[in-house]
Each structure stands twice: as C-alpha cells, then as structure tokens.
Design a protein around this motif. Structure first.
Motif, PDB file in Angstrom:
ATOM      1  N   GLN A 172      41.130  38.962  35.925  1.00 35.00           N
ATOM      2  CA  GLN A 172      42.185  39.606  36.693  1.00 35.00           C
ATOM      3  C   GLN A 172      42.478  38.862  37.997  1.00 35.00           C
ATOM      4  O   GLN A 172      43.627  38.801  38.439  1.00 35.00           O
ATOM      5  CB  GLN A 172      41.807  41.057  36.979  1.00 35.00           C
ATOM      6  N   ARG A 173      41.454  38.290  38.609  1.00 31.64           N
ATOM      7  CA  ARG A 173      41.692  37.494  39.827  1.00 31.64           C
ATOM      8  C   ARG A 173      42.511  36.257  39.502  1.00 31.64           C
ATOM      9  O   ARG A 173      43.423  35.874  40.261  1.00 31.64           O
ATOM     10  CB  ARG A 173      40.361  37.122  40.471  1.00 31.64           C
ATOM     11  N   MET A 174      42.210  35.612  38.373  1.00 29.83           N
ATOM     12  CA  MET A 174      42.997  34.458  37.945  1.00 29.83           C
ATOM     13  C   MET A 174      44.432  34.868  37.644  1.00 29.83           C
ATOM     14  O   MET A 174      45.385  34.162  38.000  1.00 29.83           O
ATOM     15  CB  MET A 174      42.351  33.811  36.718  1.00 29.83           C
ATOM     16  N   LEU A 175      44.587  36.013  36.999  1.00 29.12           N
ATOM     17  CA  LEU A 175      45.926  36.497  36.669  1.00 29.12           C
ATOM     18  C   LEU A 175      46.725  36.834  37.924  1.00 29.12           C
ATOM     19  O   LEU A 175      47.919  36.540  38.011  1.00 29.12           O
ATOM     20  CB  LEU A 175      45.819  37.730  35.771  1.00 29.12           C
ATOM     21  N   ALA A 176      46.056  37.458  38.902  1.00 30.22           N
ATOM     22  CA  ALA A 176      46.748  37.804  40.149  1.00 30.22           C
ATOM     23  C   ALA A 176      47.275  36.552  40.831  1.00 30.22           C
ATOM     24  O   ALA A 176      48.409  36.534  41.340  1.00 30.22           O
ATOM     25  CB  ALA A 176      45.806  38.557  41.078  1.00 30.22           C
TER      26      ALA A 176
END
Length: 216
Positions: A172-176
């Motif tokens: 999710q951090r990569m996606l954000a």
C-alpha cells in the motif's frame, strides 16, 4: 489510447481505504440532486461475469494450483478483459445518452497494482499493461484521493473486512507513492491529485471542486 465518447466519464482512484467507493457514490448523488438526468456510479472490478470472478480471486476464494495467488500477468489480463466488458455493457450506453458515469477505479488501478506486483522492471511492466489497455475508453477526468498508507490501513481495519490481495502495508505504501505520481505515469490523461484525508464531507468538497474545475 485516444477513444472518447459523448457524455462525461469520470474516475476516482486511490489505494485501498482511500474512500473511492464512498466518494463515487457521493459525487453521483450530488449530480443527481443538481438535476443531471442520467448519472451512474459503477466500479472495477465490475459486476459483470469477469469482474465477479476477479473479486473471488481478490478475496482468496479462487487460487492457483498450490494455493498461490495468480501471477500479475494473469491478473492484468483479467482486469483488461473485465474493463472492455465494463465499457461496452455499462459505461458507453450511459455516455451515449449524454449522461455522466463515475467509476470507482479504472485502468490506473491496473497500472498501479499490477506493476508493483511485477517481477519485471517497472517501465517494462507499465508498457505491457498500457498495451493491454490501449483500446480502453479514456476518462474525461481522473481524481486521485491521496491518503497515507497508515490512514488507509486504519480505515480498512475499522471496516472489519478480511484482507484482500495487495492489502499488505508495504504494498500500500508503494501504491500510495505511485498514485501520487500518476500524472507522470499517464501524461495524456486529465488527472487531479487531491488530499483524501479528513472527514468524508471535506473530501467530498475537494472532489466536487476538482470536478467543477474540469466541468465549470
């Protein structure tokens, strides 16, 4: 990727827990209250046959042999097929009437989610996914709800829903980060990144502001 249609096709994007589903419904309801004759909320994965299958994959009800998740290439192909069915069966009929369609996710989600799952270099994966979606109808506007991964995780936890594929915090951090940089990844599209933090009403006001800027 240059196809367009009559009417207005708007997309809301963001990581899991960003609020895209809620804000899609609120924007459509606002437009209806303003007198837009045909305004429809839709989503990806769609409610069609391929989209329903994808939802079973995402929730772990369908797995590949050995219990593993399907490969990122398989998921990208499934999403691309669902997208074309979604456009033909749900989006274009409304747009042909001059209506407004607001979709909770579209092909930016494929670029984001499948590329971070890829075992290839990012540019190679993105180019391949773009080719799969090269005939997809282009949105008139994409609004990205920018929410920190930790905030989105707290929202998902509050919902009490089982974790889905791609919902690990590192992913999710990569996606954000990817979504924050979406205008660079999709330079020919009309994309606005807004702050998705705060109350539902505050975010709705920002979504509506982005919509009004594009469609005065």
């Amino acid at each position: 990727m240059t196809r367009t249609a009559a009417g207005r096709f708007v997309v809301l994007e963001g990581i899991d827990g960003a609020g895209t589903t809620t804000q899609t419904q609120m924007l459509v309801e606002h437009l209806r209250n303003e007198g837009v004759r045909v305004a429809r909320a839709t989503r990806e994965p769609s409610d069609g046959p391929i989209g329903s299958f994808i939802r079973q994959v995402l929730t772990g009800r369908v797995v590949a042999p050995g219990g593993r998740a399907p490969a990122w290439t398989t998921m990208a192909l499934l999403f691309a097929a669902d997208r074309m069915d979604h456009v033909e069966s749900e989006i274009e009929p409304v747009l042909s009437q001059g209506g407004v369609v607001v979709s909770d996710r579209y092909d930016a989600s494929s670029l984001a989610y499948q590329s971070i799952s890829s075992d290839r270099a990012e540019d190679t994966a993105l180019d391949w996914i773009r080719q799969l979606n090269r005939h997809a109808l282009r949105p008139a506007l994409t609004i990205v709800l920018d929410v920190p991964a930790e905030v989105a995780a707290a929202r998902r936890h509050a919902r009490g829903e089982p974790a889905q594929l791609y919902e690990e915090n590192d992913a999710q951090r990569m996606l954000a980060a990817f979504y924050r940089d979406l205008p660079r990844h999709m330079p020919t599209d009309s994309i606005v990144v807004i702050d998705g933090s705060g109350s539902i009403e505050d975010v709705h006001a920002r979504v509506l502001g982005a919509y009004r800027t594009r469609f005065p």
